[in-house]
Design an enzyme around this catalytic site. Structure first.
Site, PDB file in Angstrom:
ATOM      1  N   GLU A   1       0.821  -1.214   0.000  1.00  0.00           N
ATOM      2  CA  GLU A   1       0.000   0.000   0.000  1.00  0.00           C
ATOM      3  C   GLU A   1       0.854   1.262   0.000  1.00  0.00           C
ATOM      4  O   GLU A   1       0.333   2.353  -0.209  1.00  0.00           O
ATOM      5  CB  GLU A   1      -0.958  -0.016   1.189  1.00  0.00           C
TER       6      GLU A   1
ATOM      7  N   HIS B   1      -8.038   3.223   7.475  1.00  0.00           N
ATOM      8  CA  HIS B   1      -9.211   2.369   7.327  1.00  0.00           C
ATOM      9  C   HIS B   1     -10.278   2.803   8.325  1.00  0.00           C
ATOM     10  O   HIS B   1     -10.719   2.008   9.155  1.00  0.00           O
ATOM     11  CB  HIS B   1      -8.808   0.902   7.537  1.00  0.00           C
TER      12      HIS B   1
ATOM     13  N   HIS C   1     -12.681  -0.815   1.808  1.00  0.00           N
ATOM     14  CA  HIS C   1     -11.285  -0.960   2.203  1.00  0.00           C
ATOM     15  C   HIS C   1     -10.821   0.169   3.116  1.00  0.00           C
ATOM     16  O   HIS C   1     -10.360  -0.066   4.220  1.00  0.00           O
ATOM     17  CB  HIS C   1     -10.408  -1.004   0.941  1.00  0.00           C
TER      18      HIS C   1
END
Length: 181
Positions: free
Chosen positions: A29, A50, A110
Site C-alpha cells: 500500500e 481504514h 477498504h
C-alpha cells in the site's frame, strides 16, 4: 484519537518503495503514497487509513455531499475506487489518477486516502472525512447538500492548523483526547 508517533514507527522509503531508513515492513500500500507524490507536486502529505464509518459509507455507494463546514474540503466530490488491495505501482497509479486534484478518495470496502499541502492537513482531512461519513450514515437520505460561499471555503482551508494545534495541546496536557488513546 491520534497519538504522537514513536520515532521507531517512522521509516523513509524511496519512490520505488524500497526502505531507506527504519525497520518496519514496507507494505504494498506504500505505492498509494509514492504514486500520489509523483502525480501531485502540490501534495506534502498523504494519509491512508481504514476509518470505520468511511469504509461503511463506501460500501453503500452513496456520494459524500457537502453539508457542514467539515465537509467543505470535499466539495468537489470524493471518488470511489474498487475495493481491491493496493499492492503494485500500477494500483497506486490508479489511486493517484482517480484522486486527480481532489482532497480524498474512498477505496470501496477498504479505506480512504486524503492529501494535503503538509502532513497536518492530510491528517485533519482524514478526520473530517470520517466525521462526514458518520454524519452521512446517521442522516441517511435526509441529508441535504449545501453550497457554501467562498468565505467558508477559505476559512476551512486554514482551520486545520487550529485543530492540529488543539490535538497536540490535548495530548500533551492529558486532556480528553489523551484519555481516548
Amino acid at each position: 484519537a491520534p497519538k504522537p508517533l514513536d520515532p521507531d514507527e517512522v521509516m523513509e522509503i524511496d519512490f520505488t518503495c524500497r526502505r531507506v531508513k527504519g525497520k518496519q515492513h514496507v507494505s504494498g500500500e506504500t505505492f498509494i503514497h509514492t504514486e500520489i507524490y509523483k502525480a501531485r507536486p502540490d501534495v506534502g502529505g498523504v494519509v491512508h487509513a481504514h476509518p470505520f464509518h468511511a469504509v461503511v459509507l463506501s460500501a453503500t455507494g452513496r456520494q459524500l455531499e457537502t453539508f457542514h463546514p467539515a465537509s467543505i474540503a470535499f466539495g468537489s466530490g470524493v471518488p470511489f475506487l474498487g475495493g481491491n488491495q493496493i499492492n503494485t505501482e500500477k494500483d497506486g497509479h490508479e489511486v493517484a489518477e482517480m484522486l486527480g486534484q481532489g482532497a480524498a478518495i474512498l477505496l470501496k470496502n477498504h479505506g480512504a486516502v486524503t492529501v494535503g499541502k503538509d502532513v497536518a492537513q492530510a491528517v485533519i482531512r482524514m478526520y473530517y472525512l470520517e466525521r462526514a461519513a458518520y454524519a452521512h450514515l446517521i442522516a441517511g437520505k435526509d441529508l441535504l447538500p449545501w453550497k457554501p460561499d467562498s468565505t467558508y471555503r477559505h476559512i476551512i482551508d486554514d482551520s486545520y492548523k487550529f485543530l492540529w494545534r488543539t490535538w497536540h495541546w490535548e495530548l500533551e496536557s492529558g486532556g480528553a483526547m489523551a484519555r481516548w488513546q
